[in-house]
Design an enzyme around this catalytic site. Sequence first.
Site, short mmCIF file in Angstrom:
data_model
loop_
_atom_site.label_atom_id
_atom_site.label_comp_id
_atom_site.label_asym_id
_atom_site.label_seq_id
_atom_site.Cartn_x
_atom_site.Cartn_y
_atom_site.Cartn_z
N TYR A 50 30.28 57.71 35.25
CA TYR A 50 31.63 57.34 35.72
C TYR A 50 31.87 57.96 37.07
O TYR A 50 31.57 59.14 37.28
CB TYR A 50 32.70 57.82 34.73
CG TYR A 50 33.31 56.66 33.99
CD1 TYR A 50 34.05 55.70 34.69
CD2 TYR A 50 33.11 56.49 32.63
CE1 TYR A 50 34.57 54.60 34.04
CE2 TYR A 50 33.64 55.39 31.97
CZ TYR A 50 34.37 54.45 32.68
OH TYR A 50 34.87 53.37 32.04
N GLU A 52 34.96 57.16 39.17
CA GLU A 52 36.23 56.66 39.72
C GLU A 52 36.58 57.40 41.00
O GLU A 52 36.49 58.63 41.06
CB GLU A 52 37.35 56.79 38.69
CG GLU A 52 37.25 55.73 37.62
CD GLU A 52 38.38 55.77 36.61
OE1 GLU A 52 39.33 56.55 36.80
OE2 GLU A 52 38.29 55.02 35.62
N ASP A 199 35.19 34.30 53.33
CA ASP A 199 34.45 34.53 52.10
C ASP A 199 33.09 33.87 52.30
O ASP A 199 32.97 32.65 52.22
CB ASP A 199 35.21 33.92 50.91
CG ASP A 199 34.42 33.98 49.61
OD1 ASP A 199 33.23 34.37 49.65
OD2 ASP A 199 34.98 33.60 48.56
N THR A 225 29.73 37.84 47.83
CA THR A 225 28.95 38.27 46.68
C THR A 225 27.58 38.65 47.21
O THR A 225 27.22 38.32 48.34
CB THR A 225 28.80 37.15 45.64
OG1 THR A 225 28.34 35.97 46.29
CG2 THR A 225 30.10 36.88 44.91
N LYS A 228 23.73 35.58 45.84
CA LYS A 228 23.36 34.18 46.12
C LYS A 228 22.24 34.18 47.17
O LYS A 228 21.14 34.61 46.85
CB LYS A 228 24.60 33.41 46.56
CG LYS A 228 25.68 33.38 45.46
CD LYS A 228 26.88 32.55 45.86
CE LYS A 228 27.87 32.44 44.73
NZ LYS A 228 28.89 33.50 44.72
N ARG A 234 24.33 40.90 40.86
CA ARG A 234 25.66 40.29 40.76
C ARG A 234 26.68 41.37 41.08
O ARG A 234 26.94 42.26 40.28
CB ARG A 234 25.89 39.75 39.36
CG ARG A 234 24.94 38.66 38.99
CD ARG A 234 25.40 37.95 37.76
NE ARG A 234 26.30 36.89 38.12
CZ ARG A 234 25.92 35.62 38.26
NH1 ARG A 234 24.67 35.27 38.06
NH2 ARG A 234 26.79 34.70 38.58
N1 DSN Z 1 30.42 30.00 40.85
C1 DSN Z 1 29.92 30.17 42.19
C2 DSN Z 1 29.20 28.97 42.66
O1 DSN Z 1 28.45 28.43 41.88
O2 DSN Z 1 29.32 28.58 43.81
C3 DSN Z 1 30.99 30.57 43.11
O3 DSN Z 1 31.54 31.74 42.65
#
Ligand code: DSN
Length: 411
Positions: A50, A52, A199, A225, A228, A234
């Site tokens: 933890y 925090e 984003d 994120t 990708k 993730r």
């Molecule tokens: N769910 C994602 C996508 O497939 O583009 C976006 O968060």
Amino acid sequence: MSLRSKDPQIYELIQRERRRQAEVLELIASENYVSDEVLESLGSILTNKYAEGYPRKRYYGGNEIIDQVEELAIARVKAAFELPIDWHVNVQPYSGSPANLEVYNGLLEKGDTIMAMSLDQGGHLTHGSPVNFSGKNYNFVHYGVSAKTGRLDYMEILKLADRTHPKLILCGFTAYPREIDFKKFKEIAEKVKAISMADISHIGGLVVAGVHLSPIPFFDVVTTTTHKTLRGPRAAIIMSKDKFASAIDKSVFPGMQGGPHENAIAAVAVAMKEVKTAAFRKYAEQVVKNAKALARSLQDFGFKLVSGGTDNHLMLVDLTNKNIGGKDAQELLDLAGIVTNRTMVPFDPRKPWDPSGIRLGTAAITSRGMKEKEMSKIASWITAVITDHSVADNVRGEIKRFTKNFPAPGL
Ligand code: DSN
């Protein structure tokens, strides 16, 4: 080894999923295969801790090593995105949706106006969908793409901004196949005195590799994120000009999250080291080359693509002229071992559950070493399955043999 003997059910499910991932063509634009090293960090004992708070300011003891992990992750994000000296990084968001909500919560008041891309034209749930927390708590006004070109129409976006005076302008997409002109967005935001937020969850890997324009020189806040095109765990990160740092940090913790997931943060650090390599730059270039090649081959087979092609890692196939809906196409391709997701196309007359299109991306298959030659093969398989549903089983067998030649990282 111990999972196998102590919990054979979960062990067996993981093995089956491993085989599935190995044997299919993974064309979901938001998925990828992470390295062994990212997996090792994710599965490490860092999950026990933890922490925090933030480095050097924790509410729990025993964080002297965790602090170094988080500081290293921050430093590597700064290096990967070549952040200016007056930019700040928060690596604690659990994933992309919390990251976006944390920015809104930190910089805006409930009910403030945000301008963003609508979900059905390529935005994200957290970009103000009425069923999402974002849409329920902020006043979203939405832009879309031009009906004629399928591309962003910056004049229309400017007009909407002029009319609605958003406090924040969000530029970010989950299903937009064209390069984004961040400079134009910034000019619009400046004109109406809005905070500019990008984003870049989908294109993050292309941005760090220099194969897509970066929003950093122009924008105030950038979220992404890390799983990708960035090919990390993730998780998500928020990068911002220093003047927004304190509000965003407070919004992440204690505003919306508790203890950060330091195993994921370590894996982010590993991924950020990987993206600085020449090999990753080559990978990102190949992702785009592959997407263009796949797009061209599909067009040669008579498929219609939104905007007529792609500049990045993804494309939207409008199946209207193929007499099949997106849901049926996705399910049929699944049977053949070609994994996609159905998607709305701009101005779609059909509903989200069974829309007119499918979205395809090349991030994952490029991680397996596939190149342009393989893209035309994939296009011919897609065509065969969509044209004659009875071949799905045969194609699955062919793909199972084919994928053996392209081992995926981490599997
Ligand atoms: N769910 C994602 C996508 O497939 O583009 C976006 O968060």
